[in-house]
Design a protein around this motif. Structure first.
Motif, PDB file in Angstrom:
ATOM      1  N   LYS A   5       0.851  -1.184   0.000  1.00 17.28           N
ATOM      2  CA  LYS A   5       0.000   0.000   0.000  1.00 17.28           C
ATOM      3  C   LYS A   5       0.889   1.237   0.000  1.00 17.28           C
ATOM      4  N   ILE A   6       0.778   2.035  -1.050  1.00 14.17           N
ATOM      5  CA  ILE A   6       1.626   3.212  -1.222  1.00 14.17           C
ATOM      6  C   ILE A   6       0.864   4.455  -0.788  1.00 14.17           C
ATOM      7  N   GLN A   7       1.469   5.240   0.112  1.00 13.08           N
ATOM      8  CA  GLN A   7       0.833   6.478   0.520  1.00 13.08           C
ATOM      9  C   GLN A   7       1.112   7.561  -0.526  1.00 13.08           C
ATOM     10  N   PRO A   8       0.297   8.617  -0.554  1.00 16.94           N
ATOM     11  CA  PRO A   8       0.434   9.618  -1.622  1.00 16.94           C
ATOM     12  C   PRO A   8       1.598  10.560  -1.461  1.00 16.94           C
ATOM     13  N   ALA A   9       2.338  10.466  -0.372  1.00 12.88           N
ATOM     14  CA  ALA A   9       3.445  11.399  -0.157  1.00 12.88           C
ATOM     15  C   ALA A   9       4.627  10.670   0.454  1.00 12.88           C
ATOM     16  N   PRO A  10       5.846  10.996   0.054  1.00 12.83           N
ATOM     17  CA  PRO A  10       7.025  10.341   0.627  1.00 12.83           C
ATOM     18  C   PRO A  10       7.324  10.854   2.028  1.00 12.83           C
ATOM     19  N   ARG A  11       7.790   9.964   2.887  1.00 12.15           N
ATOM     20  CA  ARG A  11       8.274  10.383   4.200  1.00 12.15           C
ATOM     21  C   ARG A  11       9.689  10.936   4.076  1.00 12.15           C
ATOM     22  N   VAL A  12      10.047  11.751   5.029  1.00  8.41           N
ATOM     23  CA  VAL A  12      11.446  12.141   5.199  1.00  8.41           C
ATOM     24  C   VAL A  12      11.941  11.390   6.427  1.00  8.41           C
ATOM     25  N   VAL A  13      12.832  10.439   6.224  1.00  8.71           N
ATOM     26  CA  VAL A  13      13.231   9.529   7.294  1.00  8.71           C
ATOM     27  C   VAL A  13      14.554   9.950   7.904  1.00  8.71           C
ATOM     28  N   ALA A  14      14.872   9.365   9.035  1.00  6.87           N
ATOM     29  CA  ALA A  14      16.127   9.644   9.718  1.00  6.87           C
ATOM     30  C   ALA A  14      17.320   9.189   8.865  1.00  6.87           C
ATOM     31  N   ALA A  15      18.404   9.941   8.939  1.00  8.96           N
ATOM     32  CA  ALA A  15      19.586   9.633   8.128  1.00  8.96           C
ATOM     33  C   ALA A  15      20.132   8.249   8.431  1.00  8.96           C
ATOM     34  N   ARG A  16      20.043   7.828   9.691  1.00  6.66           N
ATOM     35  CA  ARG A  16      20.617   6.533  10.075  1.00  6.66           C
ATOM     36  C   ARG A  16      19.913   5.359   9.409  1.00  6.66           C
ATOM     37  N   LEU A  17      18.730   5.588   8.845  1.00 11.83           N
ATOM     38  CA  LEU A  17      18.045   4.488   8.172  1.00 11.83           C
ATOM     39  C   LEU A  17      18.799   4.038   6.928  1.00 11.83           C
ATOM     40  N   GLY A  18      19.689   4.883   6.396  1.00  7.74           N
ATOM     41  CA  GLY A  18      20.499   4.453   5.262  1.00  7.74           C
ATOM     42  C   GLY A  18      21.289   3.201   5.588  1.00  7.74           C
ATOM     43  N   MET A  19      21.846   3.148   6.800  1.00  5.43           N
ATOM     44  CA  MET A  19      22.574   1.955   7.232  1.00  5.43           C
ATOM     45  C   MET A  19      21.607   0.800   7.492  1.00  5.43           C
ATOM     46  N   VAL A  20      20.434   1.120   8.027  1.00  6.57           N
ATOM     47  CA  VAL A  20      19.445   0.084   8.325  1.00  6.57           C
ATOM     48  C   VAL A  20      18.980  -0.593   7.043  1.00  6.57           C
ATOM     49  N   TRP A  21      18.824   0.167   5.948  1.00  8.28           N
ATOM     50  CA  TRP A  21      18.393  -0.426   4.675  1.00  8.28           C
ATOM     51  C   TRP A  21      19.361  -1.507   4.228  1.00  8.28           C
ATOM     52  N   LEU A  22      20.653  -1.229   4.362  1.00  4.08           N
ATOM     53  CA  LEU A  22      21.648  -2.231   3.978  1.00  4.08           C
ATOM     54  C   LEU A  22      21.560  -3.450   4.889  1.00  4.08           C
ATOM     55  N   MET A  23      21.384  -3.222   6.182  1.00 10.22           N
ATOM     56  CA  MET A  23      21.236  -4.335   7.130  1.00 10.22           C
ATOM     57  C   MET A  23      19.980  -5.149   6.819  1.00 10.22           C
ATOM     58  N   GLU A  24      18.904  -4.465   6.424  1.00  8.88           N
ATOM     59  CA  GLU A  24      17.683  -5.156   6.045  1.00  8.88           C
ATOM     60  C   GLU A  24      17.907  -6.044   4.824  1.00  8.88           C
ATOM     61  N   GLY A  25      18.739  -5.575   3.897  1.00 15.38           N
ATOM     62  CA  GLY A  25      19.063  -6.388   2.732  1.00 15.38           C
ATOM     63  C   GLY A  25      19.715  -7.704   3.132  1.00 15.38           C
ATOM     64  N   PHE A  26      20.652  -7.642   4.076  1.00 13.15           N
ATOM     65  CA  PHE A  26      21.288  -8.866   4.565  1.00 13.15           C
ATOM     66  C   PHE A  26      20.285  -9.752   5.308  1.00 13.15           C
ATOM     67  N   ARG A  27      19.382  -9.131   6.067  1.00 10.53           N
ATOM     68  CA  ARG A  27      18.385  -9.916   6.804  1.00 10.53           C
ATOM     69  C   ARG A  27      17.457 -10.662   5.849  1.00 10.53           C
ATOM     70  N   LEU A  28      17.008  -9.984   4.803  1.00  7.33           N
ATOM     71  CA  LEU A  28      16.101 -10.617   3.851  1.00  7.33           C
ATOM     72  C   LEU A  28      16.802 -11.718   3.063  1.00  7.33           C
ATOM     73  N   PHE A  29      18.086 -11.517   2.764  1.00  4.91           N
ATOM     74  CA  PHE A  29      18.831 -12.582   2.089  1.00  4.91           C
ATOM     75  C   PHE A  29      18.981 -13.784   3.018  1.00  4.91           C
ATOM     76  N   HIS A  30      19.301 -13.540   4.272  1.00  2.43           N
ATOM     77  CA  HIS A  30      19.507 -14.630   5.224  1.00  2.43           C
ATOM     78  C   HIS A  30      18.229 -15.433   5.433  1.00  2.43           C
ATOM     79  N   ARG A  31      17.078 -14.781   5.289  1.00  2.07           N
ATOM     80  CA  ARG A  31      15.807 -15.474   5.512  1.00  2.07           C
ATOM     81  C   ARG A  31      15.505 -16.484   4.413  1.00  2.07           C
ATOM     82  N   GLN A  32      15.845 -16.158   3.154  1.00  8.93           N
ATOM     83  CA  GLN A  32      15.545 -17.057   2.024  1.00  8.93           C
ATOM     84  C   GLN A  32      16.718 -17.067   1.027  1.00  8.93           C
ATOM     85  N   PRO A  33      17.897 -17.537   1.404  1.00 10.94           N
ATOM     86  CA  PRO A  33      19.042 -17.492   0.487  1.00 10.94           C
ATOM     87  C   PRO A  33      18.841 -18.322  -0.776  1.00 10.94           C
ATOM     88  N   LEU A  34      18.186 -19.486  -0.648  1.00  9.26           N
ATOM     89  CA  LEU A  34      18.001 -20.349  -1.812  1.00  9.26           C
ATOM     90  C   LEU A  34      17.098 -19.680  -2.856  1.00  9.26           C
TER      91      LEU A  34
END
Length: 301
Positions: A5-34
């Protein structure tokens, strides 16, 4: 098809989420590597088959990039929701009613890349294009001289590609999930990235640090082990696949945190975004000091 569900306006998020996005990428890979490896294998196999067709093999992958990029984001979304992720999600955008707009967006992406290469050609006389045409062995051969103008062409190409990357970062997701027209999706994506430039700067810096660390680690290992170039290539292949999967997972994480609405209990939440550091706007070019919430669109004095 699963749809965020996409909202009509983008959020302005905290700068530290840039690092969290990369960590989330590793988490999602670890969940279903195959699943990630199977999907990436199918993707690269398709590219190899297309490459056998003269001219079409060069143009088609670029035109298909936004649609296939959306497919990887849809796969990450399914994994994050703990749904059954299927490799067919890779082409889910083309199986929807947005297939034609995705191809139109792909044509615009191709045109953008051509413009970037033309600008680089004007600066370096074609050195960058010739370097892109060389094999990996030729690029790493110390006996082959490098055109000094190549670095200037590379700088122009990187700077020219940044606006293209910004315009297409969220655009396929906004087009398919948000039902945005092509031009509006590109416009909103560009300004969503711009308004979250602090988070994206942190995100880019984290990728840079990761590449430096991996380069030093691989160089040290190959030097100590005395590996041949073929062995090094074999070692780098799975690492490359993992990094591509992580990148696509991080693309999804950024889309979720900037554009998703959270009305479904199964949706991930913004637990990592402090409420006083995030804002919402009805217009991506409005000042962040004048937020308008999608749930309360009228701003009252």
């Amino acid at each position: 098809m699963l749809a965020m569900k996409i909202q009509p306006a983008p959020r302005v998020v905290a700068a530290r989420l840039g690092m969290v996005w990369l960590m989330e990428g590793f988490r999602l890979f670890h969940r279903q590597p195959l699943i990630w490896f199977l999907t990436l294998f199918a993707y690269w196999a398709g590219l190899v088959i297309l490459a056998m067709i003269p001219l079409l093999g060069l143009i088609a992958p670029l035109i298909l990039t936004p649609g296939l990029g959306f497919g990887f984001v849809a796969l990450a979304y399914a994994i994050d929701r703990k749904e059954m992720p299927m490799p067919l999600l890779l082409v889910s955008g083309f199986r929807s009613d947005k297939a034609r707009p995705l191809l139109q967006m792909g044509l615009l992406y191709f045109v953008g890349l051509v413009v970037v290469l033309v600008l680089a050609w004007m600066v370096d006389g074609g050195s960058l294009f010739r370097a892109m045409s060389q094999s990996p062995e030729e690029l790493t051969d110390p006996t082959i001289s490098v055109d000094p103008s190549l670095q200037w062409g590379l700088i122009v190409a990187v700077l020219g590609y940044l606006p293209v990357l910004m315009a297409f970062w969220f655009a396929p997701q906004l087009l398919v999930w948000g039902q945005y027209p092509v031009v509006k999706a590109l416009f909103y994506s560009f300004f969503a990235v711009w308004r979250n430039r602090s988070a994206f700067f942190v995100y880019g810096f984290c990728w840079f640090a990761l590449f430096i660390f991996l380069s030093l680690l691989v160089a040290a290992f190959t030097s100590l082990a005395g590996l041949s170039p073929q062995a090094v290539f074999t070692l780098l292949m799975p690492i490359t696949f993992i990094l591509i999967a992580v990148a696509h997972g991080s693309f999804y994480a950024s889309t979720r945190d900037v554009f998703a609405t959270f009305t479904d209990p199964k949706e991930p939440n913004l637990r990592l975004v402090p409420s006083n550091e995030a804002s919402q706007d009805s217009d991506p070019v409005r000042s962040s000091e004048d937020p308008v919430s999608p749930s309360n669109p009228e701003k009252k004095d």
